[in-house]
Design a protein around this motif. Structure first.
Motif, short mmCIF file in Angstrom:
data_model
loop_
_atom_site.label_atom_id
_atom_site.label_comp_id
_atom_site.label_asym_id
_atom_site.label_seq_id
_atom_site.Cartn_x
_atom_site.Cartn_y
_atom_site.Cartn_z
N ASN A 1 0.70 -1.04 -0.08
CA ASN A 1 -0.09 0.08 0.31
C ASN A 1 0.70 1.83 -0.18
N SER A 2 1.93 1.42 0.27
CA SER A 2 2.61 2.02 0.19
C SER A 2 3.75 2.93 -0.51
N ASP A 3 4.05 1.73 -1.54
CA ASP A 3 3.85 1.64 -2.74
C ASP A 3 3.00 2.51 -3.93
N LYS A 4 2.03 1.53 -3.35
CA LYS A 4 0.54 2.54 -4.26
C LYS A 4 0.23 3.82 -4.28
N ASP A 5 0.36 4.72 -3.08
CA ASP A 5 0.82 5.84 -2.30
C ASP A 5 1.32 6.40 -2.97
N LEU A 6 2.25 6.41 -2.91
CA LEU A 6 3.34 7.02 -4.00
C LEU A 6 3.91 6.77 -5.33
N CYS A 7 2.48 5.95 -5.95
CA CYS A 7 2.27 6.06 -7.34
C CYS A 7 1.22 6.38 -7.93
N LEU B 1 2.24 10.24 -9.69
CA LEU B 1 1.12 9.99 -11.43
C LEU B 1 0.20 11.23 -11.52
N MET B 2 -0.35 11.93 -9.90
CA MET B 2 -1.08 13.22 -10.16
C MET B 2 -0.11 14.34 -10.25
N THR B 3 1.16 14.28 -9.81
CA THR B 3 2.21 15.52 -10.11
C THR B 3 2.07 15.45 -11.67
N GLU B 4 2.58 14.22 -11.86
CA GLU B 4 2.96 14.35 -13.70
C GLU B 4 1.61 14.48 -14.44
N LYS B 5 0.06 14.13 -13.94
CA LYS B 5 -0.82 14.98 -14.44
C LYS B 5 -0.64 16.48 -14.29
N TYR B 6 -1.03 17.19 -13.82
CA TYR B 6 -0.79 17.99 -12.47
C TYR B 6 1.10 18.98 -14.22
N VAL B 7 1.82 18.81 -14.18
CA VAL B 7 3.27 18.62 -14.91
C VAL B 7 2.82 18.98 -16.33
N GLU C 1 7.39 13.77 -23.18
CA GLU C 1 8.16 12.82 -21.87
C GLU C 1 7.61 12.47 -20.75
N GLU C 2 7.28 13.93 -20.35
CA GLU C 2 6.73 13.54 -18.71
C GLU C 2 5.03 13.08 -18.70
N GLN C 3 4.19 13.02 -20.27
CA GLN C 3 3.49 12.09 -20.25
C GLN C 3 3.95 10.84 -20.20
N GLN C 4 5.17 10.23 -21.03
CA GLN C 4 5.76 8.75 -20.71
C GLN C 4 5.93 8.77 -19.08
N HIS C 5 6.53 9.91 -18.37
CA HIS C 5 7.32 9.29 -17.14
C HIS C 5 5.21 8.30 -16.40
N GLY C 6 4.29 9.43 -16.88
CA GLY C 6 3.14 9.27 -15.89
C GLY C 6 2.86 7.34 -16.86
N GLU C 7 2.74 7.88 -17.96
CA GLU C 7 2.19 6.19 -18.52
C GLU C 7 3.32 5.29 -18.05
N SER C 8 4.54 5.22 -17.81
CA SER C 8 5.30 3.85 -17.03
C SER C 8 4.51 3.73 -15.83
N VAL C 9 4.66 4.92 -14.98
CA VAL C 9 4.21 4.60 -13.18
C VAL C 9 3.13 3.75 -13.57
N PHE C 10 1.60 4.84 -14.26
CA PHE C 10 0.63 3.85 -14.84
C PHE C 10 0.61 2.35 -14.94
N LYS C 11 1.19 2.29 -16.18
CA LYS C 11 1.55 0.44 -16.35
C LYS C 11 2.33 -0.40 -15.71
N TYR C 12 3.02 -0.09 -14.35
CA TYR C 12 3.50 0.03 -12.80
C TYR C 12 2.12 -0.23 -11.98
N MET C 13 1.05 0.71 -12.05
CA MET C 13 0.15 0.09 -11.30
C MET C 13 -0.94 -0.71 -11.97
N GLU C 14 -1.28 -0.80 -12.97
CA GLU C 14 -1.97 -1.58 -13.50
C GLU C 14 -1.31 -2.81 -13.27
#
Length: 173
Positions: free
Chosen positions: A110-116, A120-126, A152-165
């Motif tokens: 759950n800690s990793d989920k919180d970090l992700c 992910l919210m930060t990347e969406k904002y940026v 590249e920011e979108q790619q960061h978000g995608e990498s985190v999203f794919k990990y979470m999924e």
């Protein structure tokens, strides 16, 4: 290169956003025990450092050459090695996840989920902030540079999203 007051303000905002992203990725990489997630955080943090270098170059009146394959310029990469900003920011305060228990029905911490979720919210904002900035710049070369960073920011978000999924942390509906 002469920027309008608004353009300069937008670059300063993006600089601040990049510094926070570097700080978060560095701190979060040290908080997770998952090697895959640690690697994602470190790689994304290195790219954020390249983005910061690019923004600093623009603020200094220089137009960096962008490698459209996503690697950044050689000048950016050498600057990244010379600027230990990630290490300086590691001691700063940051978001600390509340829970470190493992969910019984999934294979994640759950800690990793919180970090992700936070990153992910930060990347969406940026990414959204870059979108706004792109439309405010009159110089097409600067617009292209900011567009490259946004991708590249979108790619960061995608990498985190794919990990979470992949770990069952995020199920698109």
């Amino acid at each position: 290169m002469n920027f309008t007051n608004k353009e300069r303000m937008l670059l300063e905002d993006q600089k601040s956003h990049e510094e926070i992203c570097i700080q978060k990725y560095s701190n979060y990489a040290s908080l997770t025990n998952c090697q895959e997630l640690k690697s994602i955080f470190k790689q994304n943090g290195q790219k954020e450092q390249e983005h910061l270098n690019t923004i600093n170059q623009l603020l200094n009146g220089q137009v960096p050459s962008m490698n459209q394959q996503g690697g950044g310029s050689q000048q950016q990469q050498s600057q990244m090695q010379q600027q230990p900003q990630m290490q300086q920011m590691q001691g700063s305060s940051s978001f600390k996840p509340q829970s470190s228990s493992t969910s019984s029905s999934t294979n994640y911490n759950n800690s990793d989920k919180d970090l992700c979720t936070d990153i992910l919210m930060t990347e969406k904002y940026v990414s959204g902030a870059y979108d706004t900035a792109i439309f405010e710049f009159k110089d097409p070369q600067v617009r292209n540079i900011l567009n490259h960073i946004q991708k590249e920011e979108q790619q960061h978000g995608e990498s985190v999203f794919k990990y979470m999924e992949s770990k069952g942390m995020y199920q698109p509906q």
